[in-house]
Design a protein around this motif. Structure first.
Motif, PDB file in Angstrom:
ATOM      1  N   VAL A  12       3.107  28.174 -21.771  1.00  0.00           N
ATOM      2  CA  VAL A  12       2.304  29.396 -21.969  1.00  0.00           C
ATOM      3  C   VAL A  12       1.984  30.086 -20.504  1.00  0.00           C
ATOM      4  O   VAL A  12       1.616  29.150 -19.536  1.00  0.00           O
ATOM      5  CB  VAL A  12       0.976  29.064 -22.591  1.00  0.00           C
TER       6      VAL A  12
ATOM      7  N   LEU B 282       0.635  37.009 -18.755  1.00  0.00           N
ATOM      8  CA  LEU B 282       1.678  37.820 -19.316  1.00  0.00           C
ATOM      9  C   LEU B 282       2.579  38.403 -18.366  1.00  0.00           C
ATOM     10  O   LEU B 282       3.539  38.742 -18.551  1.00  0.00           O
ATOM     11  CB  LEU B 282       0.926  38.892 -20.161  1.00  0.00           C
TER      12      LEU B 282
ATOM     13  N   TRP C  23       5.277  36.163 -17.846  1.00  0.00           N
ATOM     14  CA  TRP C  23       6.118  36.046 -19.009  1.00  0.00           C
ATOM     15  C   TRP C  23       7.165  37.283 -18.923  1.00  0.00           C
ATOM     16  O   TRP C  23       8.218  37.171 -19.257  1.00  0.00           O
ATOM     17  CB  TRP C  23       5.061  36.109 -20.381  1.00  0.00           C
TER      18      TRP C  23
ATOM     19  N   GLU D 283      -2.926  36.989 -30.519  1.00  0.00           N
ATOM     20  CA  GLU D 283      -1.730  37.856 -29.989  1.00  0.00           C
ATOM     21  C   GLU D 283      -1.169  37.424 -28.968  1.00  0.00           C
ATOM     22  O   GLU D 283      -1.617  37.037 -27.999  1.00  0.00           O
ATOM     23  CB  GLU D 283      -2.389  39.247 -29.680  1.00  0.00           C
ATOM     24  N   GLN D 284      -0.006  37.100 -29.139  1.00  0.00           N
ATOM     25  CA  GLN D 284       0.863  36.577 -27.947  1.00  0.00           C
ATOM     26  C   GLN D 284       2.327  37.112 -27.935  1.00  0.00           C
ATOM     27  O   GLN D 284       2.888  37.825 -28.965  1.00  0.00           O
ATOM     28  CB  GLN D 284       1.307  35.086 -28.226  1.00  0.00           C
ATOM     29  N   HIS D 285       2.859  37.170 -26.583  1.00  0.00           N
ATOM     30  CA  HIS D 285       4.187  37.411 -26.486  1.00  0.00           C
ATOM     31  C   HIS D 285       4.926  36.142 -26.513  1.00  0.00           C
ATOM     32  O   HIS D 285       4.424  35.187 -26.052  1.00  0.00           O
ATOM     33  CB  HIS D 285       4.306  38.108 -25.145  1.00  0.00           C
ATOM     34  N   THR D 286       6.139  36.454 -27.081  1.00  0.00           N
ATOM     35  CA  THR D 286       6.861  35.193 -27.246  1.00  0.00           C
ATOM     36  C   THR D 286       8.427  35.073 -27.125  1.00  0.00           C
ATOM     37  O   THR D 286       9.101  36.501 -27.487  1.00  0.00           O
ATOM     38  CB  THR D 286       6.773  34.413 -28.724  1.00  0.00           C
TER      39      THR D 286
ATOM     40  N   LYS E 218       5.600  31.634 -24.196  1.00  0.00           N
ATOM     41  CA  LYS E 218       4.525  32.374 -24.713  1.00  0.00           C
ATOM     42  C   LYS E 218       3.884  33.124 -23.405  1.00  0.00           C
ATOM     43  O   LYS E 218       3.842  32.513 -22.342  1.00  0.00           O
ATOM     44  CB  LYS E 218       3.670  31.673 -25.474  1.00  0.00           C
TER      45      LYS E 218
ATOM     46  N   PHE F  53       0.225  35.277 -22.787  1.00  0.00           N
ATOM     47  CA  PHE F  53      -1.130  35.834 -23.135  1.00  0.00           C
ATOM     48  C   PHE F  53      -1.477  36.507 -21.933  1.00  0.00           C
ATOM     49  O   PHE F  53      -1.681  36.438 -20.887  1.00  0.00           O
ATOM     50  CB  PHE F  53      -1.952  34.766 -23.334  1.00  0.00           C
TER      51      PHE F  53
ATOM     52  N   VAL G  53      -5.365  31.698 -26.095  1.00  0.00           N
ATOM     53  CA  VAL G  53      -4.280  30.815 -26.469  1.00  0.00           C
ATOM     54  C   VAL G  53      -4.639  30.148 -27.647  1.00  0.00           C
ATOM     55  O   VAL G  53      -4.011  29.720 -28.536  1.00  0.00           O
ATOM     56  CB  VAL G  53      -4.154  29.918 -25.236  1.00  0.00           C
TER      57      VAL G  53
END
Length: 136
Positions: free
Chosen positions: A75, A78, A81, A109-112, A126, A128, A134
């Motif tokens: 994780v 953001l 990521w 809510e997450q970017h993956t 992921k 955040f 998380v």
């Protein structure tokens, strides 16, 4: 207490592992022998040993997706990521699930993104906006 995670996986080629984990993902190489290699996987210890990789299958249902199981990852904040997603896209990585947002507007809510290493080991990264989301 502050701790780091250790994960050991099987791979079939140390040089290919160096190219992928060191070159593509940008992980710093640590100790190694003729049968294994360590990487700092975003601050965690990843040990890759010569052997038969795990068998995986797309059996994990998350929303509308079946994700590969088992899988591992990290994780990230953001911004980190997004930078990694751009790096992987530029490197031509074939995504199992391309960089996307999951649970938009909801708690957690997450970017993956999902992809596999050259040995078939699935990874999920992921991102955040806020660490407190998380486990939301």
């Amino acid at each position: 207490m502050t701790s780091i995670f250790h994960l050991a996986l099987n791979i079939t080629d140390l040089n290919q592992a160096r190219q992928f984990y060191g070159g593509v993902l940008g992980c710093e190489e640590g100790r190694s022998t003729v049968t294994w290699i360590d990487f700092s996987f975003f601050g965690h210890q990843l040990s890759l040993h010569l052997g038969t990789p795990l068998t995986t299958a797309p059996t994990g249902r998350v929303g509308e997706h079946l994700v590969p199981m088992p899988h591992f990852g990290v994780v990230l904040a953001l911004d980190d990521w997004r930078a990694l997603a751009a790096r992987l896209t530029a490197a031509g990585i074939k995504f199992v699930i391309p960089p996307s947002i999951r649970f938009a507007g909801e708690p957690g809510e997450q970017h993956t993104m999902f992809f596999v290493d050259p040995f078939g080991n699935p990874l999920e990264i992921k991102g955040f906006r806020h660490w407190d989301a998380v486990y939301a």
